[in-house]
Design a protein around this motif. Structure first.
Motif, PDB file in Angstrom:
ATOM      1  N   ILE A   1       6.926  -9.031  -1.513  1.00  0.00           N
ATOM      2  CA  ILE A   1       7.501  -8.263  -0.398  1.00  0.00           C
ATOM      3  C   ILE A   1       7.001  -6.828  -0.437  1.00  0.00           C
ATOM      4  N   ALA A   2       7.014  -6.246  -1.637  1.00  0.00           N
ATOM      5  CA  ALA A   2       6.548  -4.866  -1.761  1.00  0.00           C
ATOM      6  C   ALA A   2       5.100  -4.744  -1.305  1.00  0.00           C
ATOM      7  N   LEU A   3       4.267  -5.677  -1.737  1.00  0.00           N
ATOM      8  CA  LEU A   3       2.853  -5.609  -1.338  1.00  0.00           C
ATOM      9  C   LEU A   3       2.688  -5.822   0.158  1.00  0.00           C
ATOM     10  N   ALA A   4       3.493  -6.709   0.704  1.00  0.00           N
ATOM     11  CA  ALA A   4       3.408  -6.938   2.150  1.00  0.00           C
ATOM     12  C   ALA A   4       3.772  -5.668   2.906  1.00  0.00           C
ATOM     13  N   LEU A   5       4.777  -4.959   2.380  1.00  0.00           N
ATOM     14  CA  LEU A   5       5.254  -3.753   3.073  1.00  0.00           C
ATOM     15  C   LEU A   5       4.258  -2.606   2.978  1.00  0.00           C
ATOM     16  N   VAL A   6       3.627  -2.438   1.828  1.00  0.00           N
ATOM     17  CA  VAL A   6       2.735  -1.282   1.677  1.00  0.00           C
ATOM     18  C   VAL A   6       1.267  -1.619   1.884  1.00  0.00           C
ATOM     19  N   ALA A   7       0.906  -2.905   1.872  1.00  0.00           N
ATOM     20  CA  ALA A   7      -0.507  -3.249   2.017  1.00  0.00           C
ATOM     21  C   ALA A   7      -0.752  -4.164   3.216  1.00  0.00           C
ATOM     22  N   GLY A   8      -0.128  -5.321   3.218  1.00  0.00           N
ATOM     23  CA  GLY A   8      -0.414  -6.323   4.238  1.00  0.00           C
ATOM     24  C   GLY A   8      -0.123  -5.837   5.643  1.00  0.00           C
ATOM     25  N   TRP A   9       1.115  -5.457   5.866  1.00  0.00           N
ATOM     26  CA  TRP A   9       1.523  -5.013   7.204  1.00  0.00           C
ATOM     27  C   TRP A   9       0.766  -3.757   7.644  1.00  0.00           C
ATOM     28  N   PRO A  10       0.694  -2.695   6.824  1.00  0.00           N
ATOM     29  CA  PRO A  10      -0.067  -1.511   7.247  1.00  0.00           C
ATOM     30  C   PRO A  10      -1.521  -1.828   7.568  1.00  0.00           C
ATOM     31  N   LEU A  11      -2.137  -2.699   6.787  1.00  0.00           N
ATOM     32  CA  LEU A  11      -3.534  -3.042   7.063  1.00  0.00           C
ATOM     33  C   LEU A  11      -3.647  -3.713   8.430  1.00  0.00           C
ATOM     34  N   PHE A  12      -2.714  -4.633   8.680  1.00  0.00           N
ATOM     35  CA  PHE A  12      -2.689  -5.314   9.963  1.00  0.00           C
ATOM     36  C   PHE A  12      -2.495  -4.315  11.103  1.00  0.00           C
ATOM     37  N   ARG A  13      -1.582  -3.357  10.895  1.00  0.00           N
ATOM     38  CA  ARG A  13      -1.317  -2.363  11.942  1.00  0.00           C
ATOM     39  C   ARG A  13      -2.519  -1.446  12.166  1.00  0.00           C
TER      40      ARG A  13
ATOM     41  N   PRO B   1      -9.447   0.277   0.318  1.00  0.00           N
ATOM     42  CA  PRO B   1      -9.597   1.720   0.437  1.00  0.00           C
ATOM     43  C   PRO B   1      -8.278   2.277   0.979  1.00  0.00           C
ATOM     44  N   GLN B   2      -7.814   3.368   0.376  1.00  0.00           N
ATOM     45  CA  GLN B   2      -6.517   3.899   0.789  1.00  0.00           C
ATOM     46  C   GLN B   2      -6.494   4.267   2.263  1.00  0.00           C
ATOM     47  N   VAL B   3      -7.629   4.774   2.746  1.00  0.00           N
ATOM     48  CA  VAL B   3      -7.675   5.185   4.149  1.00  0.00           C
ATOM     49  C   VAL B   3      -7.415   4.005   5.086  1.00  0.00           C
ATOM     50  N   ALA B   4      -7.789   2.805   4.648  1.00  0.00           N
ATOM     51  CA  ALA B   4      -7.647   1.634   5.523  1.00  0.00           C
ATOM     52  C   ALA B   4      -6.192   1.354   5.868  1.00  0.00           C
ATOM     53  N   VAL B   5      -5.262   1.776   5.026  1.00  0.00           N
ATOM     54  CA  VAL B   5      -3.865   1.522   5.363  1.00  0.00           C
ATOM     55  C   VAL B   5      -3.181   2.794   5.846  1.00  0.00           C
ATOM     56  N   LEU B   6      -3.951   3.888   5.940  1.00  0.00           N
ATOM     57  CA  LEU B   6      -3.319   5.176   6.215  1.00  0.00           C
ATOM     58  C   LEU B   6      -2.510   5.181   7.510  1.00  0.00           C
ATOM     59  N   SER B   7      -3.115   4.738   8.607  1.00  0.00           N
ATOM     60  CA  SER B   7      -2.373   4.820   9.871  1.00  0.00           C
ATOM     61  C   SER B   7      -1.233   3.810   9.909  1.00  0.00           C
TER      62      SER B   7
ATOM     63  N   SER C   1     -11.340   3.497   9.834  1.00  0.00           N
ATOM     64  CA  SER C   1     -10.765   2.916   8.618  1.00  0.00           C
ATOM     65  C   SER C   1     -11.067   1.428   8.521  1.00  0.00           C
ATOM     66  N   THR C   2     -10.960   0.759   9.680  1.00  0.00           N
ATOM     67  CA  THR C   2     -11.224  -0.676   9.687  1.00  0.00           C
ATOM     68  C   THR C   2     -12.670  -0.952   9.295  1.00  0.00           C
ATOM     69  N   LEU C   3     -13.593  -0.138   9.836  1.00  0.00           N
ATOM     70  CA  LEU C   3     -15.007  -0.316   9.487  1.00  0.00           C
ATOM     71  C   LEU C   3     -15.221  -0.102   7.992  1.00  0.00           C
ATOM     72  N   LEU C   4     -14.569   0.929   7.452  1.00  0.00           N
ATOM     73  CA  LEU C   4     -14.692   1.186   6.015  1.00  0.00           C
ATOM     74  C   LEU C   4     -14.167  -0.004   5.215  1.00  0.00           C
ATOM     75  N   PHE C   5     -13.028  -0.524   5.660  1.00  0.00           N
ATOM     76  CA  PHE C   5     -12.459  -1.685   4.978  1.00  0.00           C
ATOM     77  C   PHE C   5     -13.444  -2.857   4.993  1.00  0.00           C
ATOM     78  N   LEU C   6     -14.042  -3.091   6.163  1.00  0.00           N
ATOM     79  CA  LEU C   6     -15.001  -4.201   6.271  1.00  0.00           C
ATOM     80  C   LEU C   6     -16.210  -3.967   5.373  1.00  0.00           C
ATOM     81  N   ILE C   7     -16.686  -2.735   5.352  1.00  0.00           N
ATOM     82  CA  ILE C   7     -17.855  -2.438   4.515  1.00  0.00           C
ATOM     83  C   ILE C   7     -17.530  -2.711   3.050  1.00  0.00           C
ATOM     84  N   ILE C   8     -16.353  -2.263   2.613  1.00  0.00           N
ATOM     85  CA  ILE C   8     -15.986  -2.462   1.211  1.00  0.00           C
ATOM     86  C   ILE C   8     -15.789  -3.942   0.909  1.00  0.00           C
TER      87      ILE C   8
END
Lengths: 280, 328
Positions: free
Chosen positions: B44-56, A119-125, B300-307
């Protein structure tokens, strides 16, 4: 006329009625937007199915507004850059994933599939932080970067499907001639991949052109916005009377290129969507 | 005699084989190396826009970070999620608006995906029939899909306008309603307005996926059914539906994942109204409008877990093997 013939005719009429119904349902809202955009604000309250007069004032207003033109320019720049980056990274990655057997390949594919489900929101912050650190807040470049999250997985996925379908003999011949993988991609596969790249490129373009959440969150000022945000915020202009005429004019301006592209590339889009989803 | 005769060419052949094999492994090794080299930029691109932001995001959900000052966040544990303080519960899990948004999202997803599947299949069946002008109809059906969500939301907002909207006008014209309905403002109707727009926009997607499956169906069982005089409706449920189920499953999961993270339709049609607020709208509101990055990240984290859970449950329940391309 026998009952059987009557039944047959009834069936045909029913079938065509259904087709007309579907057509009207699909096209009418857009048609109605076009009609509304051609009305002066004094006539907006009159509900009619056919414009009584042509009035281009809404278009003039929208297309002379510097911030809207700027938004279109931003959207074009962002969408084209996104397509370019996604294809560049996607074509090399899809060669690796589609044609080479190596350990960890399924894991990489699984990761890509996983990212496409974020979900896009999950990476938003988190992404907000990255963008601010890179000093790209309120800058279309930040959007180019962030759109990679949804265009790249999808591009890689579809291109990999296409890559797999190319005949093995071609590559073997290239290897026999001593071509390196890079030469194989650029000289042998690339010319064959154009249709696939056009399809995925177009889908990525549409996705980037339409994106709203990141564009709304990562831009601040009028001059940095993309078109969807500009249109959404047009309505926020006055709280009592929404400028429906200009909103519809802007909507039509933004949508017409897409509709034309979709109609031209209709077959390609269908094959691209199904390659990405069904075979995926 | 025979042995020496055959051993010489055999030796030569095996030498050639070894040479070819070693060249083969060299090419292979070179290809594997190239493969990883080619994958690196993408990874690298995916890590920068997906992996790292998700972790943060995940990390920030345990802090009291605020948007204006991300740098000075304090670790506060699970306080954003749930905390007991002075005899009362606080945090997202104790927030009725959050639960309302969860319910809204689930309701929206289930209703709109069901409608999309039913209508998508009907449209696909019609497009699958042979008739003149099929290409034109197919292109027309694609139009809603091509229109940006924001634009379709605005278009429908205008059609659903309580005073000047054509929908109210038509409904009053045929006598279904006596007074105009405030579609997007009323708590009763706004969710239906949102669903209406979403269904309109995404039928083409489902229809196309189903159409692709329909066109791959074997023709002979239909001929056999026709010869046996079996009713078409029965043929559909006994033959067609089971055969297109895998494609339908894919369409459903794609749509379901999209619906669970829905943002733009709802945001534009009904802004932050709690009667339609989705989980994404809730999270963004906390994050951006209330500047509460910690709390918003937790949502957001809860939404991620639900999905993630929904995806896993769906894949297991459907026993749908997602082909990860093991056949290259």
């Amino acid at each position: 006329m026998t009952a059987r013939q009557l039944g047959k005719i009834a069936k045909r009429v029913g079938f065509w009625a259904l087709i007309v119904l579907i057509m009207v349902y699909a096209v009418f809202p857009f048609y109605y937007a076009v009609i509304t955009s051609l009305k002066p604000s004094s006539e907006l309250f009159r509900v009619e199915l056919w414009p009584s007069s042509w009035h281009l004032g809404n278009y003039v207003q929208i297309l002379t507004e510097a911030s809207f033109l700027r938004a279109i320019l931003n959207s074009i720049v962002v969408a084209i850059s996104v397509v370019f980056i996604a294809l560049l990274l996607g074509i090399t990655a899809s060669y690796a994933l589609g044609r080479v057997r190596f350990r960890g390949r399924s894991t990489v594919l699984l990761v890509i599939l996983g990212v496409s489900m974020f979900p896009q929101v999950a990476v938003l912050s988190g992404l907000f932080e990255v963008i601010r650190t890179l000093n790209l807040y309120n800058n279309p470049a930040g959007l180019i970067l962030s759109y990679t999250i949804f265009t790249l997985p999808f591009t890689v996925w579809v291109l990999t499907t296409f890559m797999k379908q190319l005949p093995m003999e071609l590559e073997e011949a290239a290897i026999m001639d001593g071509a390196t993988p890079w030469i194989t991609i650029t000289k042998v596969f690339l010319p064959l991949m154009w249709p696939a790249m056009a399809t995925t490129g177009l889908l990525a373009f549409i996705a980037a052109w339409n994106e709203f959440l990141f564009a709304l969150t990562f831009t601040l000022t009028d001059t940095q916005r993309t078109v969807p945000v500009a249109i959404a915020l047009l309505s926020g202009g006055s709280s009592y009377e929404l400028p429906w005429g200009p909103i519809m004019a802007a909507s039509v301006v933004v949508t017409v290129p897409l509709v034309v592209l979709v109609i031209i590339f209709q077959r390609r889009i269908v094959s691209g969507l199904t390659a990405g989803a069904v075979k995926g | 005699m025979t042995t020496s005769h055959s051993s010489a060419p055999e030796g030569a052949r095996s030498a050639a084989l070894t040479a070819r094999r070693s060249r083969g492994t060299k090419v292979r090794r070179q290809r594997v190396k190239a493969a990883w080299l080619f994958l690196t930029p993408m990874l690298i691109a995916l890590a920068l826009v997906a992996g790292w932001p998700l972790f943060r995001t995940f990390f920030l959900s345990f802090t009291d970070a605020s948007l204006s000052d991300l740098g000075t966040a304090n670790f506060i544990g699970f306080e954003n999620y749930l905390v007991h303080d002075n005899g009362r519960w606080f945090g997202i899990l104790a927030d009725s608006v959050w639960w309302q948004s969860v319910w809204n999202t689930v309701y929206f997803s289930v209703v709109s995906v069901s409608l999309e599947v039913v209508f998508g299949v009907i449209v696909a069946l019609i497009l699958n029939a042979e008739f003149k002008g099929r290409t034109i109809v197919r292109a027309a059906v694609l139009i809603p899909w091509a229109i940006p969500t924001i634009v379709s939301a605005q278009m429908w907002a205008w059609m659903l306008n309580d005073q000047f909207g054509i929908i109210n006008h038509m409904l009053m014209g045929i006598g279904v309603i006596d007074d105009p309905i405030a579609w997007t403002a009323s708590a009763t109707y706004s969710m239906w307005a949102v669903i209406m727009v979403d269904v309109w926009k995404t039928i083409p997607f489902v229809a196309l996926l189903v159409l692709a499956a329909l066109q791959m169906l074997p023709k002979d069982c239909y001929e056999a059914a026709e010869v046996d005089g079996i009713h078409p409706v029965r043929v559909f449920f006994k033959v067609t539906l089971p055969l297109i189920t895998p494609a339908l499953m894919v369409a459903v999961i794609f749509r379901l994942l999209d619906a669970l993270r829905v943002f733009d339709v709802i945001y534009v049609l009904t802004s932050n109204s709690t009667s339609t607020m989705s989980m994404s709208v809730y999270a963004r509101q906390q994050l951006v409008e209330f500047q509460d990055v910690g709390y918003g990240s937790a949502a957001s984290t809860l939404l991620f877990l639900i999905i993630a859970l929904a995806t896993i449950a769906y894949i297991y329940a459907g026993r749908k093997q997602l082909q990860l391309g093991g056949d290259a």
